[in-house]
Design a protein around this motif. Structure first.
Motif, PDB file in Angstrom:
ATOM      1  N   VAL A  87       3.225 -33.877 -17.339  1.00 36.18           N
ATOM      2  CA  VAL A  87       2.521 -34.302 -16.350  1.00 36.18           C
ATOM      3  C   VAL A  87       1.907 -36.047 -17.499  1.00 36.18           C
ATOM      4  CG1 VAL A  87       0.063 -34.741 -15.469  1.00 36.18           C
ATOM      5  CG2 VAL A  87       0.974 -32.641 -15.582  1.00 36.18           C
ATOM      6  N   ARG A  88       1.698 -36.025 -18.449  1.00 36.07           N
ATOM      7  CA  ARG A  88       1.961 -36.993 -19.318  1.00 36.07           C
ATOM      8  C   ARG A  88       2.434 -38.004 -18.882  1.00 36.07           C
ATOM      9  NH1 ARG A  88      -1.135 -35.025 -24.314  1.00 36.07           N
ATOM     10  NH2 ARG A  88      -2.372 -34.555 -23.715  1.00 36.07           N
ATOM     11  N   ARG A 148       4.937 -37.992 -16.855  1.00 33.27           N
ATOM     12  CA  ARG A 148       4.879 -38.773 -15.532  1.00 33.27           C
ATOM     13  C   ARG A 148       3.986 -40.070 -15.143  1.00 33.27           C
ATOM     14  NH1 ARG A 148       3.874 -33.471 -12.582  1.00 33.27           N
ATOM     15  NH2 ARG A 148       3.154 -34.893 -10.863  1.00 33.27           N
ATOM     16  N   ALA A 149       3.019 -39.861 -16.039  1.00 33.89           N
ATOM     17  CA  ALA A 149       1.949 -40.540 -15.771  1.00 33.89           C
ATOM     18  C   ALA A 149       2.185 -42.266 -16.522  1.00 33.89           C
ATOM     19  CB  ALA A 149       0.598 -40.298 -16.747  1.00 33.89           C
ATOM     20  N   GLU A 184       5.266 -44.082 -14.768  1.00 34.49           N
ATOM     21  CA  GLU A 184       4.304 -45.128 -13.489  1.00 34.49           C
ATOM     22  C   GLU A 184       3.800 -45.649 -13.703  1.00 34.49           C
ATOM     23  OE1 GLU A 184       1.634 -42.925 -10.573  1.00 34.49           O
ATOM     24  OE2 GLU A 184       0.980 -44.679 -10.179  1.00 34.49           O
ATOM     25  N   ASN A 185       3.205 -45.419 -14.889  1.00 33.47           N
ATOM     26  CA  ASN A 185       2.511 -46.998 -15.522  1.00 33.47           C
ATOM     27  C   ASN A 185       1.302 -46.633 -16.577  1.00 33.47           C
ATOM     28  OD1 ASN A 185      -0.006 -48.690 -15.882  1.00 33.47           O
ATOM     29  ND2 ASN A 185      -0.752 -48.696 -14.110  1.00 33.47           N
ATOM     30  N   LEU A 238       1.371 -49.221 -19.203  1.00 31.32           N
ATOM     31  CA  LEU A 238      -0.654 -49.685 -19.279  1.00 31.32           C
ATOM     32  C   LEU A 238      -1.742 -49.073 -19.537  1.00 31.32           C
ATOM     33  CD1 LEU A 238      -0.073 -53.820 -19.171  1.00 31.32           C
ATOM     34  CD2 LEU A 238      -0.184 -52.307 -21.015  1.00 31.32           C
ATOM     35  N   LEU A 239      -1.147 -48.468 -18.821  1.00 31.51           N
ATOM     36  CA  LEU A 239      -2.544 -47.066 -18.276  1.00 31.51           C
ATOM     37  C   LEU A 239      -2.906 -46.067 -18.709  1.00 31.51           C
ATOM     38  CD1 LEU A 239      -5.363 -46.787 -16.359  1.00 31.51           C
ATOM     39  CD2 LEU A 239      -3.936 -46.225 -14.747  1.00 31.51           C
ATOM     40  N   ALA A 240      -1.618 -46.139 -19.032  1.00 30.72           N
ATOM     41  CA  ALA A 240      -0.923 -44.723 -20.234  1.00 30.72           C
ATOM     42  C   ALA A 240      -1.807 -44.821 -20.859  1.00 30.72           C
ATOM     43  CB  ALA A 240      -0.051 -44.684 -19.639  1.00 30.72           C
ATOM     44  N   SER A 241      -1.619 -45.468 -21.417  1.00 29.68           N
ATOM     45  CA  SER A 241      -2.192 -45.743 -23.203  1.00 29.68           C
ATOM     46  C   SER A 241      -3.041 -46.104 -23.353  1.00 29.68           C
ATOM     47  CB  SER A 241      -1.376 -47.098 -23.852  1.00 29.68           C
ATOM     48  OG  SER A 241      -1.475 -48.105 -23.331  1.00 29.68           O
TER      49      SER A 241
END
Lengths: 271, 269
Positions: free
Chosen positions: B144-145, B147-148, B151-152, B154-157
């Motif tokens: 799941v991480r 895939r996150a 997608e994005n 910056l948001l993930a970090s």
């Protein structure tokens, strides 16, 4: 100001984009633990840049904190990468693109559970906590976040930020594009969380009205500088704030803050 | 495909990495001649390691740089690997199946069709890998991480997901699955330096299906493979290597983002 030691303290922070454009000129502000502080200002006043300076998001925009200090407790965090800042306990709810749109609500929360939490049961517990805090999300858990309404999206973003049990929550333009009722509901949630978890919050807002209702302290920015600050009560009663940010009294010939008075400039030139 | 989905970098050295795994198998077989299973497992494990090392040593520096620069680095990597492999293992054809002391028996399927044991194993492995990857992306925390991050980032970090660890894992998984494929192909039809072409054929398959889509990769490879087999049967075996790319060109004209891709992804390639 406040007697308690601040959780977050900015000292004369200056941010320069692409080595030329100065977006924030020596901003100083303090966010005391357990309080809600609001940073107000019009478009382009440097609010978001200030927030980005705290979270370490600046690097991706070719910007840097060129001067000043950002303290989170005893740690200097200026120009730290985002995940380091996140690991220290600062969570950001960004203004746009705040959820993973191709993931479901549940997966959004799963991705945000910190890696320190081991075991399926422990992770599920964290996720269920968010569903308790934002009951509206629970029935939508299987839906793709891209199809959520603006309000649900904001709740999901706040839930994902809170799932890591941060000590400081930064929220950028929460009210943008949302109905006032929803904003009110979200702010109430924040106040409840502040009381329940001892959460510290820094809100960045354009619309002062609702934010000043819940905040303890406020700062007002213009052109990359803090021009006015005070307790929320004092700001609400301040004539100019009423005129320019609360929409009271100003006629059709509303002027900008800058046209009226030469406000206290940043203190950097005087030490 | 895997790497593209997570980091938006198209790995053009995939064919060479497949080949590398097969060559590693050759060397391990000579080293551990008595333990064919050990040699196989070792080669698979090493191909995973290769992915990790490649990311840490080479691609890590490219994160945050232009995607096109990273893609160019993978091309250079492919050329380099091919050169090293020719030097190290010479250009001759190997038959790892014989070296392992196994026989590739033909098994009769109903209706007069036959298939080799390894070919059947390859199909089984593909199904297994697909299900495994699907489950990984769907149900595990790291999946799941990933895939996150895809997608994005910056948001993930900002959500505290360590980007480098995620990218490294994507590379490791990609070289692992690619390596497996390379080994199986080598077992079935021998190994020489032209094997990288098979890796190249993976791109039409992935592009037809739509980059970044696991489902698309399966459907895309079916279409490409069907077209290839039909061409061998009805036209001329010699054109078979060209067919995937013809399919690709047709596809790019009709629906450039592939069957399961999304339109916005196209600008990134």
């Amino acid at each position: 100001m406040n007697a308690a030691a601040p959780l977050l303290r900015l000292e004369q922070v200056e941010v320069v984009y692409q080595k030329v454009i100065t977006a924030v000129h020596g901003v100083s502000l303090e966010v005391p633990a357990g309080q809600i502080v609001v940073l107000l200002g019009a478009n382009g006043a440097g609010k978001t840049t200030t927030l980005r300076a705290v979270t370490g998001f600046l690097g991706s925009d070719d910007a840097r904190v060129t001067d000043g200090k950002i303290w989170f407790e005893a740690h200097a965090i200026e120009n730290c990468p985002p995940h380091t800042v996140a690991a220290r306990g600062i969570a950001l709810v960004p203004e746009r693109r705040k959820v993973f749109e191709t993931l479901t609500v549940l997966e959004n929360l799963q991705a945000a559970v910190p890696s320190g939490i081991r075991g399926r049961a422990a992770r599920r517990e964290r996720i269920d906590q968010v569903f308790d805090q934002f009951p509206r999300l629970a029935p939508a858990r299987g839906r793709l976040a891209g199809y959520l309404s603006g309000g649900e999206r904001q709740m999901l973003a706040m839930g994902s930020a809170l799932i890591g049990a941060p000590r400081l929550l930064l929220v950028d333009e929460m009210s943008l594009g949302l109905a006032p009722r929803i904003v009110e509901e979200l702010l109430e949630r924040l106040v409840a969380l502040k009381k329940a978890l001892g959460l510290t919050v820094l809100l960045v807002e354009q619309s002062a009205h609702l934010a000043l209702e819940v905040a303890d302290y406020g700062y007002i920015m213009e052109s990359g500088r803090v021009v006015l600050d005070g307790t929320a009560e004092r700001l609400r009663g301040h004539g100019d704030v009423q005129e320019f940010y609360l929409g009271m009294g100003g006629g059709p010939d509303r002027r900008s803050y800058r046209d009226v008075k030469q406000y206290r400039r940043s203190r950097r030139w005087f030490g | 495909m895997l790497i593209y989905r997570v980091s938006r970098v198209l790995n053009l050295a995939h064919g060479e990495l497949m080949m590398l795994a097969a060559y590693i198998l050759i060397s391990l077989t000579t080293l551990l001649g008595s333990h064919p299973v050990g040699a196989l497992a070792g080669a698979v494990a090493l191909s995973l390691l290769v992915g990790l090392v490649l990311y840490v040593v080479l691609m890590r520096r490219m994160t945050g740089e232009l995607v096109i620069a990273a893609v160019l680095v993978t091309i250079a990597l492919g050329i380099l690997l091919r050169g090293v492999m020719v030097l190290g293992w010479t250009g001759r054809t190997y038959h790892p199946m014989q070296q392992l002391g196994w026989e590739n028996k033909a098994i009769a399927l109903g209706g007069g069709m036959t298939a080799s044991t390894v070919a059947l194993a390859t199909v089984g492995m593909a199904v297994l890998l697909y299900c495994g990857l699907f489950a990984f992306f769907q149900f595990t925390q790291w999946g799941v991480r990933m895939r996150a991050v895809g997608e994005n980032p910056l948001l993930a970090s900002q959500r505290g997901i360590a980007l480098h660890a995620t990218y490294a894992l994507a590379w490791a998984l990609a070289t692992l699955t690619g390596g497996l494929a390379g080994i199986l192909i080598a077992l079935d039809s021998g190994l020489d330096t032209t094997m990288a072409v098979v890796g190249l054929k993976a791109f039409p398959a992935a592009l037809v299906g739509g980059l970044g889509s696991l489902r698309g990769a399966v459907v895309g490879s079916m279409i490409v493979a069907a077209a290839e087999v039909l061409a061998i049967h009805y036209i001329d075996p010699l054109v078979s290597d060209v067919v995937p790319f013809v399919v690709l060109i047709v596809m790019l004209l009709i629906r450039p983002w592939g069957l399961f891709g999304t339109e916005e992804e196209i600008e990134r390639v």
